[in-house]
Design an enzyme around this catalytic site. Structure first.
Site, PDB file in Angstrom:
ATOM      1  N   ASP A  93      -9.118  37.255  10.368  1.00 37.88           N
ATOM      2  CA  ASP A  93      -8.925  35.910  10.860  1.00 37.88           C
ATOM      3  C   ASP A  93      -9.760  35.649  12.088  1.00 37.88           C
ATOM      4  OD1 ASP A  93      -7.860  33.768  12.009  1.00 37.88           O
ATOM      5  OD2 ASP A  93      -5.584  34.272  11.524  1.00 37.88           O
ATOM      6  N   TYR A 185     -12.267  16.255  15.421  1.00 36.68           N
ATOM      7  CA  TYR A 185     -13.331  17.157  14.957  1.00 36.68           C
ATOM      8  C   TYR A 185     -14.753  16.949  15.643  1.00 36.68           C
ATOM      9  CZ  TYR A 185     -16.435  18.935  11.077  1.00 36.68           C
ATOM     10  OH  TYR A 185     -17.437  19.445  10.465  1.00 36.68           O
TER      11      TYR A 185
END
Length: 290
Positions: A93, A185
């Site tokens: 992860d 973003y």
């Protein structure tokens, strides 16, 4: 040559000019046989797997890192079968500092070295900014910028020790242009451009070159589903922004395949791009700021 001439030659780097490349074809310089690369976010059907395939096609051995082991295992098997290189699946992860550093160390050990680190984080929240939750903002920053810093930090532990290597960050053209529905973003991807430039400035003199690629709109399966699904108010701004970008802002008038972006990543990873440093290369069909 007197002392003054020797000093001048040293300043100009005459002793480090790649004269051995002068008589080679450009295709020879794209040969990555013997190189060892890590590609993160490589388990899906998007840019990560495309990059792994392009680097493998150029001869590099690859560690494919992803959160779901079965996915990176499948992609690694495809790379090995297609190109005859070594491809290693690594589960991690990339939002976890310790897992990132462990994954890079495991990848280096499995491949027998590390020359190229491709940071390809994948996590996006789209939609009107005023409707974002704290969790959405935090996840976007984590997935679009922080995870990239984790990956670079982990790779530098080995690249600095050997005094060579490349780090290639995956940004987005959204970091240069304004678009409705992608405020968080886009801000993070602007950060990727600055991170790349500053990381290169800090470490180029120590043998580690840092570059970035900024894709535009790429068509993959999840993007197709996103664009074709029935609209709702929460997603309207993001999808309208994508449609507007393709029809009004992309000079080539179409989206890209991930493989088209991966072509440029492979070039930057190769000796053909060794005199490029700290730059972010747009691969976005000429997408311009409206």
């Amino acid at each position: 040559m007197d002392t003054q001439d020797q000093d001048w030659a040293r300043v100009l780097g005459f002793d480090r000019l790649p004269y051995d490349t002068v008589d080679k074809r450009v295709t020879d310089l794209l040969d990555l046989r013997g190189k060892k690369a890590i590609v993160t976010g490589a388990g899906g059907d998007g840019l990560g797997q495309a990059i792994a395939n392009r680097l493998g096609g150029c001869g590099a051995d690859i560690a494919l890192v992803g959160r779901t082991f079965e996915k990176v295992q499948r992609r690694a098997a495809e790379v090995e079968q297609r190109w005859g290189v070594r491809a290693v699946p690594i589960k991690a992860d990339m939002s976890d500092w310790d897992q990132v550093h462990r994954a890079v160390a495991e990848s280096r050990e499995a491949l027998g070295g590390l020359d190229i680190m491709v940071n390809n984080p994948v996590m996006v929240s789209a939609g009107a900014f005023e409707r974002h939750t704290k969790q959405e903002i935090d996840l976007t920053v984590l997935g679009s910028l922080t995870m990239m810093m984790y990956g670079a930090h982990a790779a530098l532990e080995f690249l600095l020790e050997q005094g060579s290597g490349k780090i290639i960050n995956i940004g987005a053209v959204a970091g240069r242009v304004q678009q409705n529905g992608l405020t968080v973003y886009a801000a993070c991807k602007a950060g990727v451009i600055g991170f790349t430039r500053n990381l290169a400035y800090e470490f180029a003199s120590r043998g580690v070159n840092v570059l970035a690629v900024a894709p535009g709109i790429m068509i993959k399966e999840d993007m197709k589903r996103y664009l074709m699904a029935p609209r709702n108010d929460a997603e309207r701004a993001g999808r309208d922004s994508v449609a507007e970008s393709i029809t009004q802002r992309v000079q080539l008038g179409r989206a890209a395949l991930p493989e088209e972006v991966a072509n440029v990543v492979a070039f930057l990873a190769s000796p053909a791009a060794d005199y490029m440093c700290g730059q972010t290369i747009d691969v976005a069909g000429g997408q311009w700021m409206g």
